[in-house]
Design a protein around this motif. Structure first.
Motif, PDB file in Angstrom:
ATOM      1  N   LEU A  25     -49.287  -2.841  -1.885  1.00 18.77           N
ATOM      2  CA  LEU A  25     -48.327  -3.931  -2.089  1.00 18.77           C
ATOM      3  C   LEU A  25     -47.181  -3.809  -1.247  1.00 18.77           C
ATOM      4  CD1 LEU A  25     -48.108  -6.766  -2.874  1.00 18.77           C
ATOM      5  CD2 LEU A  25     -47.214  -5.840  -4.944  1.00 18.77           C
ATOM      6  N   ILE A  26     -46.192  -2.759  -1.530  1.00 23.27           N
ATOM      7  CA  ILE A  26     -44.947  -2.314  -0.912  1.00 23.27           C
ATOM      8  C   ILE A  26     -45.142  -2.327   0.690  1.00 23.27           C
ATOM      9  CG2 ILE A  26     -43.147  -0.675  -0.696  1.00 23.27           C
ATOM     10  CD1 ILE A  26     -43.711   0.081  -3.697  1.00 23.27           C
ATOM     11  N   GLU A  46     -42.816  -0.435  14.959  1.00 21.23           N
ATOM     12  CA  GLU A  46     -44.089   0.208  14.408  1.00 21.23           C
ATOM     13  C   GLU A  46     -44.210  -0.348  13.010  1.00 21.23           C
ATOM     14  OE1 GLU A  46     -46.173   4.306  13.925  1.00 21.23           O
ATOM     15  OE2 GLU A  46     -44.909   4.198  15.488  1.00 21.23           O
ATOM     16  N   LEU A  47     -45.383  -0.779  12.623  1.00 24.22           N
ATOM     17  CA  LEU A  47     -45.696  -0.997  11.342  1.00 24.22           C
ATOM     18  C   LEU A  47     -45.733   0.233  10.437  1.00 24.22           C
ATOM     19  CD1 LEU A  47     -48.633  -3.699  11.765  1.00 24.22           C
ATOM     20  CD2 LEU A  47     -46.124  -4.015  11.153  1.00 24.22           C
ATOM     21  N   LEU A  48     -45.255  -0.056   9.269  1.00 23.82           N
ATOM     22  CA  LEU A  48     -45.498   1.122   8.155  1.00 23.82           C
ATOM     23  C   LEU A  48     -46.913   1.219   7.804  1.00 23.82           C
ATOM     24  CD1 LEU A  48     -42.394   0.038   5.904  1.00 23.82           C
ATOM     25  CD2 LEU A  48     -42.664   2.277   7.418  1.00 23.82           C
ATOM     26  N   THR A  49     -47.216   2.400   7.587  1.00 16.05           N
ATOM     27  CA  THR A  49     -48.533   2.863   6.985  1.00 16.05           C
ATOM     28  C   THR A  49     -48.395   3.051   5.536  1.00 16.05           C
ATOM     29  OG1 THR A  49     -48.406   5.156   7.358  1.00 16.05           O
ATOM     30  CG2 THR A  49     -49.382   3.928   9.127  1.00 16.05           C
ATOM     31  N   GLU A  50     -49.548   2.910   4.835  1.00 15.10           N
ATOM     32  CA  GLU A  50     -49.515   3.506   3.414  1.00 15.10           C
ATOM     33  C   GLU A  50     -49.015   4.991   3.049  1.00 15.10           C
ATOM     34  OE1 GLU A  50     -52.875   2.149   1.106  1.00 15.10           O
ATOM     35  OE2 GLU A  50     -53.167   0.255   2.276  1.00 15.10           O
ATOM     36  N   LEU A  56     -42.219   8.157   1.424  1.00 18.17           N
ATOM     37  CA  LEU A  56     -40.924   7.933   1.288  1.00 18.17           C
ATOM     38  C   LEU A  56     -40.436   7.771  -0.188  1.00 18.17           C
ATOM     39  CD1 LEU A  56     -40.459   5.832   4.534  1.00 18.17           C
ATOM     40  CD2 LEU A  56     -39.580   7.944   4.053  1.00 18.17           C
ATOM     41  N   THR A  57     -41.513   7.441  -0.958  1.00 14.32           N
ATOM     42  CA  THR A  57     -41.051   7.377  -2.410  1.00 14.32           C
ATOM     43  C   THR A  57     -41.796   8.253  -3.353  1.00 14.32           C
ATOM     44  OG1 THR A  57     -43.177   5.839  -2.400  1.00 14.32           O
ATOM     45  CG2 THR A  57     -41.282   4.838  -2.052  1.00 14.32           C
TER      46      THR A  57
END
Length: 93
Positions: A25-26, A46-50, A56-57
């Protein structure tokens, strides 16, 4: 998938599975702003990947996000229901 998210987050006995849903979801929400930027600008991002979001978390942060998501979902689905008796009492006064 999003229509079942609340159920998945509440019913899951597997904490790791719930965190996977939070990461998904994030990532989805973060990519919305990138997609809008890419639509309006020449410099494409560029799109973030899961996987990137996971890196990053921390698991502790993701657990807090899970609670915040659940609270937001409950607030978003809260309904004020008036019964016919309530309406009659209001009009009779």
């Amino acid at each position: 998938m999003i229509e079942n998210l609340g159920t998945k987050l509440m019913k899951t006995e597997n904490f790791e599975m719930a965190l996977d849903e939070v990461v998904w979801l994030i990532t989805l929400l973060a990519n919305q702003s990138i997609l809008i930027h890419n639509l309006k600008n020449q410099d494409k991002r560029e799109l973030l990947t899961e996987e990137t979001v996971e890196l990053l978390t921390s698991p502790l942060e993701l657990a807090a996000y899970k609670d915040a998501i659940m609270e937001a979902m409950f607030k978003g689905t809260k309904r004020n229901v008036e019964s016919e008796d309530d309406l009659k009492n209001t009009t009779a006064e």
